[in-house]
Design a protein around this motif. Structure first.
Motif, PDB file in Angstrom:
ATOM      1  N   THR A   1       1.269  -1.685  -0.450  1.00  0.00           N
ATOM      2  CA  THR A   1      -0.088   0.040   0.044  1.00  0.00           C
ATOM      3  C   THR A   1       0.963   1.398   0.229  1.00  0.00           C
ATOM      4  OG1 THR A   1      -0.147  -0.028   2.329  1.00  0.00           O
ATOM      5  CG2 THR A   1      -1.525  -1.205   1.288  1.00  0.00           C
ATOM      6  N   GLY A   2       1.992   0.924   0.637  1.00  0.00           N
ATOM      7  CA  GLY A   2       2.983   2.055   0.477  1.00  0.00           C
ATOM      8  C   GLY A   2       2.557   3.201   1.739  1.00  0.00           C
ATOM      9  N   ILE A   3       3.643   4.227   1.963  1.00  0.00           N
ATOM     10  CA  ILE A   3       3.972   5.030   3.039  1.00  0.00           C
ATOM     11  C   ILE A   3       3.412   6.596   2.643  1.00  0.00           C
ATOM     12  CG2 ILE A   3       5.029   3.522   4.567  1.00  0.00           C
ATOM     13  CD1 ILE A   3       7.697   5.342   3.450  1.00  0.00           C
TER      14      ILE A   3
ATOM     15  N   VAL B   1       7.239   7.203  -6.494  1.00  0.00           N
ATOM     16  CA  VAL B   1       8.034   8.018  -5.833  1.00  0.00           C
ATOM     17  C   VAL B   1       8.345   6.032  -4.230  1.00  0.00           C
ATOM     18  CG1 VAL B   1       8.685   9.394  -3.893  1.00  0.00           C
ATOM     19  CG2 VAL B   1       7.232   9.731  -5.566  1.00  0.00           C
ATOM     20  N   PHE B   2       9.815   6.262  -4.590  1.00  0.00           N
ATOM     21  CA  PHE B   2       9.854   4.894  -3.640  1.00  0.00           C
ATOM     22  C   PHE B   2      11.421   5.687  -2.503  1.00  0.00           C
ATOM     23  CE2 PHE B   2      14.315   2.543  -4.742  1.00  0.00           C
ATOM     24  CZ  PHE B   2      13.589   3.916  -6.340  1.00  0.00           C
ATOM     25  N   CYS B   3      10.583   4.796  -1.307  1.00  0.00           N
ATOM     26  CA  CYS B   3      11.957   5.507  -0.487  1.00  0.00           C
ATOM     27  C   CYS B   3      12.780   3.669  -0.131  1.00  0.00           C
ATOM     28  CB  CYS B   3      11.060   5.492   1.286  1.00  0.00           C
ATOM     29  SG  CYS B   3      10.619   7.376   0.910  1.00  0.00           S
ATOM     30  N   SER B   4      13.359   3.795   0.213  1.00  0.00           N
ATOM     31  CA  SER B   4      14.486   2.024   0.196  1.00  0.00           C
ATOM     32  C   SER B   4      15.290   2.459   1.900  1.00  0.00           C
ATOM     33  CB  SER B   4      15.515   2.242  -0.365  1.00  0.00           C
ATOM     34  OG  SER B   4      16.650   2.609  -0.899  1.00  0.00           O
ATOM     35  N   SER B   5      15.237   1.279   2.090  1.00  0.00           N
ATOM     36  CA  SER B   5      16.314   1.348   3.693  1.00  0.00           C
ATOM     37  C   SER B   5      16.838  -0.072   4.056  1.00  0.00           C
ATOM     38  CB  SER B   5      15.958   1.991   4.584  1.00  0.00           C
ATOM     39  OG  SER B   5      15.494   1.519   5.817  1.00  0.00           O
TER      40      SER B   5
ATOM     41  N   THR C   1      15.685  -1.833   6.558  1.00  0.00           N
ATOM     42  CA  THR C   1      14.367  -2.528   7.562  1.00  0.00           C
ATOM     43  C   THR C   1      13.163  -2.571   6.512  1.00  0.00           C
ATOM     44  OG1 THR C   1      14.078  -0.144   8.801  1.00  0.00           O
ATOM     45  CG2 THR C   1      15.745  -1.609   9.825  1.00  0.00           C
ATOM     46  N   ILE C   2      13.022  -1.011   5.878  1.00  0.00           N
ATOM     47  CA  ILE C   2      11.407  -0.827   4.689  1.00  0.00           C
ATOM     48  C   ILE C   2      11.996  -1.143   3.854  1.00  0.00           C
ATOM     49  CG2 ILE C   2      10.804   0.787   6.372  1.00  0.00           C
ATOM     50  CD1 ILE C   2      11.849   2.503   4.251  1.00  0.00           C
ATOM     51  N   GLU C   3      13.127  -1.586   3.282  1.00  0.00           N
ATOM     52  CA  GLU C   3      13.256  -2.903   1.573  1.00  0.00           C
ATOM     53  C   GLU C   3      13.346  -1.175   0.839  1.00  0.00           C
ATOM     54  OE1 GLU C   3      11.725  -6.279   1.530  1.00  0.00           O
ATOM     55  OE2 GLU C   3      12.206  -6.543   3.107  1.00  0.00           O
ATOM     56  N   ILE C   4      11.996  -2.208  -0.392  1.00  0.00           N
ATOM     57  CA  ILE C   4      12.199  -0.970  -1.220  1.00  0.00           C
ATOM     58  C   ILE C   4      10.083  -0.633  -1.235  1.00  0.00           C
ATOM     59  CG2 ILE C   4      11.584  -0.555  -3.631  1.00  0.00           C
ATOM     60  CD1 ILE C   4      14.116  -2.261  -3.418  1.00  0.00           C
ATOM     61  N   MET C   5      10.244   0.665  -0.330  1.00  0.00           N
ATOM     62  CA  MET C   5       8.714   0.956   0.265  1.00  0.00           C
ATOM     63  C   MET C   5       8.382   2.120  -1.303  1.00  0.00           C
ATOM     64  SD  MET C   5       6.494   1.027   2.151  1.00  0.00           S
ATOM     65  CE  MET C   5       7.159  -0.451   3.804  1.00  0.00           C
ATOM     66  N   PRO C   6       6.709   1.607  -1.225  1.00  0.00           N
ATOM     67  CA  PRO C   6       6.562   2.837  -2.738  1.00  0.00           C
ATOM     68  C   PRO C   6       5.576   3.789  -1.490  1.00  0.00           C
ATOM     69  CG  PRO C   6       5.335   0.523  -2.696  1.00  0.00           C
ATOM     70  CD  PRO C   6       6.246   0.128  -1.449  1.00  0.00           C
TER      71      PRO C   6
ATOM     72  N   PHE D   1      -0.409   9.580  -4.876  1.00  0.00           N
ATOM     73  CA  PHE D   1      -0.240   8.391  -6.108  1.00  0.00           C
ATOM     74  C   PHE D   1      -0.419   7.321  -6.177  1.00  0.00           C
ATOM     75  CE2 PHE D   1       3.460  12.309  -4.972  1.00  0.00           C
ATOM     76  CZ  PHE D   1       3.595  12.083  -6.315  1.00  0.00           C
ATOM     77  N   THR D   2      -1.243   6.741  -7.559  1.00  0.00           N
ATOM     78  CA  THR D   2      -1.163   5.440  -7.372  1.00  0.00           C
ATOM     79  C   THR D   2       0.312   4.518  -7.113  1.00  0.00           C
ATOM     80  OG1 THR D   2      -2.799   6.041  -9.086  1.00  0.00           O
ATOM     81  CG2 THR D   2      -2.768   4.073  -8.603  1.00  0.00           C
ATOM     82  N   VAL D   3      -0.045   3.398  -6.238  1.00  0.00           N
ATOM     83  CA  VAL D   3       1.256   2.294  -6.215  1.00  0.00           C
ATOM     84  C   VAL D   3       0.684   1.081  -6.623  1.00  0.00           C
ATOM     85  CG1 VAL D   3       2.304   0.721  -3.970  1.00  0.00           C
ATOM     86  CG2 VAL D   3       1.626   3.704  -3.514  1.00  0.00           C
TER      87      VAL D   3
END
Ligand SMILES: Cc1ncc(COP(=O)(O)O)c(C=O)c1O
Length: 286
Positions: free
Chosen positions: A128-130, A237-241, A243-248, A257-259
């Motif tokens: 679902t994303g953040i 758009v995505f974040c990465s770390s 602990t959260i891996e590839i996070m939409p 944004f549609t994920v």
């Protein structure tokens, strides 16, 4: 619970940290977080290398070799019995009295501590994303050092939480840098854009993994600065770390944004990332 303290594995209750430890008084120390899948460390060598690189950047003499640290944390992992989780290790410059800004003499020994906690993959959020906000990057100019003085980062994360968001996307003069506890990238017209490594961001290990994935998938990656306006016009758009891996990202400020659409690049990166995990740590049960 067993933890690492002063180069040994001990019961948590045995740990004694002096109030004049420089980590406690100055935030003078470095850390790493390493993900665990199937009782195994993911990207272990990269994390150990970055730990030593951070130490080098603050002229901290490591007492242990890379291999000795690996042996110690591997023993802690075995002892913990934890299948999916995170290892936290930190090294402070040690206990120097009286308090003095100057780096202490060589006979003051750095202090290594570490612990492991269970943390499942957040499968729902990975779908679902953040939600994020854009806010000014108020941190110092050596963000490439993974240091324990995280006041800037936690103030930014708190700002995000005050706006009911999960993460803060940071900018300096409208140039997007990274997030309060992750890297960020945008997808536009089939290519990925992310801020180049350097002193303004942490060189993420997850970023290295997804960049290799992008290469395998023939998706162009441009490590170049982009603006907050570009961010808002992005296709994904995505974040990465770790602990959260590839996070939409499903929201930036008030913009949605549609994920994970059918042709989603983020989805393809997620699938490739999972393959990487399986290759290093074995089949995932979730
Ligand atoms: C500020 C910041 N940037 C980026 C990252 C991502 O780094 P990694 O992928 O190595 O976990 C983190 C991870 O904690 C972070 O705190």
């Amino acid at each position: 619970m067993k933890v690492i303290w002063d180069n040994k594995i001990v019961d948590r209750e045995e740990v004694k940290i002096d109030f004049e430890d420089r980590g406690y008084q100055f935030g003078d120390g470095i850390y790493e977080v390493i993900r665990i899948y199937n009782h195994m460390y993911f990207c272990l060598d990269d994390h150990i290398d970055r730990f030593f690189s951070s130490a080098n950047k603050i002229e901290m003499n490591m007492l242990q070799s890379k291999n000795e640290i690996k042996i110690l944390i591997t023993a802690l992992l075995k002892e913990s019995g934890i299948k999916t989780g995170n290892l936290y290790i930190q090294m402070t410059r040690g206990n120097a009295s009286p308090r003095d800004h100057t780096y202490p003499s060589q006979d003051v020994k750095p202090l290594l501590t570490g612990s492991i906690t269970t943390a499942e993959r957040n499968l729902e959020q990975l779908q679902t994303g953040i939600k994020t906000i854009i806010t000014e990057d108020i941190r110092w100019l050596k963000c490439d050092i993974k240091m324990i003085s995280l006041l800037g980062n936690i103030m930014l994360k708190h700002e995000a939480h005050k706006h009911n968001a999960d993460e803060a996307i940071l900018h300096r003069d409208q140039t997007v840098t990274e997030c309060s506890s992750s890297n960020v990238a945008i997808v536009k017209d089939g290519a990925i854009y992310t801020h180049p490594d350097g002193n303004l961001i942490l060189p993420g290990i997850t970023k290295v993994v997804w960049r290799n994935c992008a290469k395998k998938l023939n998706i162009p990656v441009y490590e170049q600065a982009y603006s907050t306006a570009d961010l808002l016009k992005a296709d994904e758009v995505f974040c990465s770390s770790t602990t959260i891996e590839i996070m939409p990202v499903n929201q930036v400020d008030s913009q949605s944004f549609t994920v994970l659409k059918s042709n989603s690049i983020v989805k393809r990166l997620q699938e490739c990332y999972k393959v990487e995990i399986v290759q290093q740590c074995g089949k995932l049960t979730n």
